[in-house]
Design a protein around this motif. Structure first.
Motif, short mmCIF file in Angstrom:
data_model
loop_
_atom_site.label_atom_id
_atom_site.label_comp_id
_atom_site.label_asym_id
_atom_site.label_seq_id
_atom_site.Cartn_x
_atom_site.Cartn_y
_atom_site.Cartn_z
N ASP A 79 -21.33 -3.37 -16.16
CA ASP A 79 -19.97 -3.83 -16.42
C ASP A 79 -19.04 -2.64 -16.61
O ASP A 79 -17.91 -2.63 -16.10
N ALA A 80 -19.49 -1.66 -17.35
CA ALA A 80 -18.66 -0.49 -17.63
C ALA A 80 -18.29 0.24 -16.35
O ALA A 80 -17.12 0.61 -16.15
N ASN A 81 -19.26 0.43 -15.47
CA ASN A 81 -18.98 1.10 -14.19
C ASN A 81 -18.01 0.29 -13.33
O ASN A 81 -17.11 0.84 -12.70
N ALA A 82 -18.21 -1.03 -13.34
CA ALA A 82 -17.32 -1.89 -12.56
C ALA A 82 -15.90 -1.86 -13.10
O ALA A 82 -14.92 -1.83 -12.36
N GLY A 83 -15.78 -1.87 -14.43
CA GLY A 83 -14.46 -1.85 -15.04
C GLY A 83 -13.71 -0.57 -14.75
O GLY A 83 -12.50 -0.59 -14.48
N VAL A 84 -14.40 0.56 -14.78
CA VAL A 84 -13.74 1.84 -14.47
C VAL A 84 -13.46 1.94 -12.98
O VAL A 84 -12.43 2.50 -12.56
N SER A 85 -14.34 1.38 -12.15
CA SER A 85 -14.08 1.36 -10.71
C SER A 85 -12.78 0.63 -10.40
O SER A 85 -12.06 0.98 -9.45
N ALA A 86 -12.47 -0.39 -11.20
CA ALA A 86 -11.22 -1.12 -10.99
C ALA A 86 -10.00 -0.24 -11.21
O ALA A 86 -8.97 -0.41 -10.56
N ILE A 87 -10.12 0.74 -12.12
CA ILE A 87 -9.01 1.67 -12.34
C ILE A 87 -8.85 2.58 -11.12
O ILE A 87 -7.74 2.85 -10.67
N TYR A 88 -9.97 3.07 -10.59
CA TYR A 88 -9.93 3.88 -9.38
C TYR A 88 -9.32 3.10 -8.21
O TYR A 88 -8.62 3.67 -7.37
N ASN A 89 -9.60 1.81 -8.16
CA ASN A 89 -9.16 1.00 -7.04
C ASN A 89 -7.64 1.04 -6.88
O ASN A 89 -7.13 0.99 -5.75
N ASP A 90 -6.92 1.18 -7.98
CA ASP A 90 -5.46 1.22 -7.89
C ASP A 90 -4.95 2.46 -7.16
O ASP A 90 -3.81 2.47 -6.68
N LEU A 91 -5.76 3.51 -7.10
CA LEU A 91 -5.34 4.71 -6.37
C LEU A 91 -5.03 4.39 -4.92
O LEU A 91 -4.17 5.03 -4.30
N GLN A 92 -5.76 3.41 -4.35
CA GLN A 92 -5.58 3.07 -2.94
C GLN A 92 -4.33 2.24 -2.68
O GLN A 92 -3.94 2.05 -1.52
N ASN A 93 -3.70 1.76 -3.72
CA ASN A 93 -2.50 0.94 -3.55
C ASN A 93 -1.47 1.69 -2.70
O ASN A 93 -1.22 2.88 -2.90
N ASN A 94 -0.86 0.99 -1.73
CA ASN A 94 0.12 1.62 -0.85
C ASN A 94 1.26 2.26 -1.62
O ASN A 94 1.85 3.25 -1.15
N ASP A 95 1.57 1.75 -2.78
CA ASP A 95 2.70 2.26 -3.55
C ASP A 95 2.29 3.39 -4.51
O ASP A 95 3.14 3.90 -5.25
N ILE A 96 1.03 3.77 -4.50
CA ILE A 96 0.58 4.90 -5.32
C ILE A 96 0.15 6.03 -4.39
O ILE A 96 0.95 6.89 -4.04
N PHE A 97 -1.10 6.05 -3.95
CA PHE A 97 -1.54 7.10 -3.05
C PHE A 97 -1.94 6.60 -1.66
O PHE A 97 -2.19 7.41 -0.77
N GLY A 98 -1.98 5.28 -1.47
CA GLY A 98 -2.42 4.75 -0.19
C GLY A 98 -1.58 5.21 0.98
O GLY A 98 -2.10 5.45 2.08
N LEU A 99 -0.28 5.34 0.77
CA LEU A 99 0.64 5.81 1.81
C LEU A 99 1.48 6.97 1.26
O LEU A 99 2.68 7.09 1.52
N TYR A 100 0.85 7.85 0.52
CA TYR A 100 1.56 8.92 -0.18
C TYR A 100 2.29 9.85 0.78
O TYR A 100 3.32 10.44 0.43
N VAL A 101 1.78 10.01 2.00
CA VAL A 101 2.41 10.93 2.95
C VAL A 101 3.83 10.49 3.28
O VAL A 101 4.65 11.31 3.73
N TYR A 102 4.17 9.22 3.05
CA TYR A 102 5.53 8.76 3.31
C TYR A 102 6.55 9.55 2.50
O TYR A 102 7.73 9.62 2.87
N ASN A 103 6.12 10.12 1.37
CA ASN A 103 7.05 10.90 0.55
C ASN A 103 7.68 12.04 1.32
O ASN A 103 8.81 12.46 1.02
N ASP A 104 6.97 12.59 2.32
CA ASP A 104 7.55 13.67 3.10
C ASP A 104 8.78 13.20 3.88
O ASP A 104 9.63 14.00 4.26
N GLY A 105 8.87 11.88 4.12
CA GLY A 105 10.04 11.33 4.78
C GLY A 105 11.27 11.35 3.91
O GLY A 105 12.37 11.03 4.37
N LEU A 106 11.11 11.73 2.64
CA LEU A 106 12.23 11.87 1.71
C LEU A 106 12.58 13.34 1.50
O LEU A 106 13.24 13.70 0.53
N THR A 107 12.13 14.18 2.42
CA THR A 107 12.37 15.62 2.37
C THR A 107 12.85 16.09 3.75
O THR A 107 12.83 15.32 4.72
#
Length: 514
Positions: free
Chosen positions: A43-71
């Motif tokens: 359970d503990a590993n699964a719960g922490v994995s859920a926190i890592y899962n948010d890194l893939q969100n398009n609005d966090i790091f999933g599409l992070y390269v889009y930030n260069d379009g603001l430069t």
């Protein structure tokens, strides 16, 4: 894993009178709830994995390269529905979808981390060492999400525990206090995290990842001496520069190399856990069915030095306008698909390059796999959040601000330039502090082009408005395709209006109106 976050066992009001006490206390055996979760190491590993899962969100790091379009380094025309397009065109407001979605996604990560940090200490049915490590990982991830929040929004609420439904929502905390929190938490996490993991745990946060976050927060706080010290500590952990800059971003064979400090681990195709970058960045053509959302700019390409280390505007550089890509910094071809180059062994001239494919005349090479056999939009290629070249250039920047261009500064920046396969000449001796500051900033623009970090850099340096407001975007033929409106307010994103409507304690960032 979202099921973890919701209590799902209840009697309906109509049936409440008929419910027996033992029925009300029955824990469902076929669903996840607070009553039957956070009990075991699994359970503990699964719960922490859920926190890592948010890194893939398009609005966090999933599409992070889009930030260069603001430069000045890249241009966004069709943003693929992310909401980034309006921002680059000067239309950002508290209702912009990217503004709203990023804020929500980052606080979702904070919530999951807070939940894990509350539950993990109470799990006795697991290894103590694993428990402590998972607590450190959750601590690091929460600090990472808060760094992103204060980087983009400035002052935001600091929430360090789960809030009961209807509980009062806090007001903003200052960026200074948020950075102090991040520095403290990242340092604490580093003390309990390992330097490396066995193959089965690769991708988990390491001591190096926590210290890199700490150094970034120290730089943003202008604690230059402390940042330099932290970067030197990271330098003693065994990281080095990878010998193949190009493959580091386009080949799974280069994943988890000696330069990678922290990245998002994507799974093999067909599992629904792949990266979208391949789909979003590759060419709109019969060869790839990509979307071509972010295009390297003419400005970026013009900023790559000649192989002799001179800018193309230097009359003595040897630059030939008739052969503009000859004898340039090798990182240009490792980053950009340009006239005369190939992509997936297809000559540039054979790619469909009307305005529906590229507005600037260039395409992104980084994070686009140049192999076939997988579905576009389901790329297994990991996305690198922190790598050692970043630490070296942070060290150069911090040390230069403290002591000027001493030997530490020259050594750090020249190591990046001397990487095998890049092998650019060293920076000449005798530079002033101001000259070296500009050199380091230019080096970051080139080294991390199309990786999404430069947007945070130019705002941190206080030069975003200078570089962006009134910027004329052209294509390789010199034709104007846009003009950018970037006002000082855009150095911070607005607090989403929906959050202000929900929380009377929140105050909008300056110069944004409802």
């Amino acid at each position: 894993m979202n099921k973890i976050l919701t209590a799902i066992c209840a009697c309906s009001l109509l049936a409440l009178g008929a419910c027996k006490k033992d029925f009300l206390n029955t824990t469902p055996s076929d669903k996840v709830s607070d009553a039957n979760f956070w009990k075991t190491e699994k359970d503990a590993n699964a719960g922490v994995s859920a926190i890592y899962n948010d890194l893939q969100n398009n609005d966090i790091f999933g599409l992070y390269v889009y930030n260069d379009g603001l430069t000045p380094s890249a241009y966004i025309w069709d943003d693929g529905g992310t909401g980034m397009g309006p921002i680059t065109k000067g239309n950002m407001n508290p209702f912009t979808s990217a503004v709203v979605n990023k804020f929500k996604a980052l606080y979702n990560g904070v919530f999951r981390a807070n939940l894990a940090l509350e539950k993990l200490p109470g799990i006795s049915n697991m290894s103590i060492s694993v428990n402590h490590r998972l607590i450190a990982e959750a601590t690091f991830l929460r600090a990472l999400y808060y760094y992103q929040l204060t980087d983009f929004y400035g002052d935001v609420p600091l929430i360090t525990k789960t809030l009961a439904l209807g509980a009062p929502l806090p007001a903003k905390e200052t960026r200074a206090n948020l950075l102090a929190f991040i520095i403290r938490e990242a340092g604490a996490a580093a003390d309990s995290l390992p330097v490396s993991y066995p193959a089965s745990l690769v991708g988990h946060a390491t001591q190096g990842a926590a210290l890199t976050l700490k150094a970034k927060a120290q730089l943003l706080a202008k604690q230059y001496a402390d940042a330099a010290t932290t970067c030197k500590t990271i330098g003693g952990l065994g990281y080095d520069l990878y010998s193949d800059y190009r493959n580091m971003f386009i080949s799974t064979s280069a994943e988890n190399n000696v330069e990678v400090i922290f990245d998002i681990q994507y799974l093999a195709p067909g599992l629904g856990q792949g990266s979208l970058l391949d789909k979003r960045l590759s060419t709109r053509s019969s060869f790839s069915s990509g979307w071509s959302n972010v295009y390297p700019s003419v400005n970026l390409v013009s900023n790559y030095e000649m192989k002799n280390g001179k800018m193309i505007t230097d009359p003595s550089s040897g630059y030939d306008p008739a052969n503009p890509y000859n004898n340039r910094d090798p990182r240009l071809d490792y980053t950009v698909v340009r006239p005369g180059s190939t992509w997936k062994n297809i000559p540039y001239a054979n790619l469909r390059l009307d305005n529906s494919a590229t507005f600037t005349g260039y395409l992104t090479r980084k994070y686009v796999l140049e192999v076939d056999g997988f579905g576009a939009g389901d790329s297994p290629l990991n996305f690198i959040i922190y790598r050692y070249a970043d630490v070296l250039l942070m060290l150069a920047e911090a040390e230069n601000e403290v002591a000027g261009p001493d030997a530490t500064v020259y050594t750090a920046i020249n190591r990046v330039r001397a990487r095998k396969g890049v092998e650019m000449p060293p920076i000449p001796a005798g530079k002033s502090k101001e000259e070296m500051r500009d050199i380091i900033r230019h080096e970051r623009m080139i080294e991390f082009a199309m990786e999404g970090t430069y947007y945070s850099d130019i705002r941190r340096w206080g030069i975003a408005t200078q570089l962006m407001n009134g910027l004329v975007v052209t294509n390789i033929a010199g034709q104007q395709i846009d003009k950018i409106n970037f006002v000082d307010a855009f150095n911070l994103w607005p607090i989403p209006q929906v959050e202000i409507d929900l929380n009377n304690n929140l105050v909008q960032n300056p110069n944004y109106v409802k």
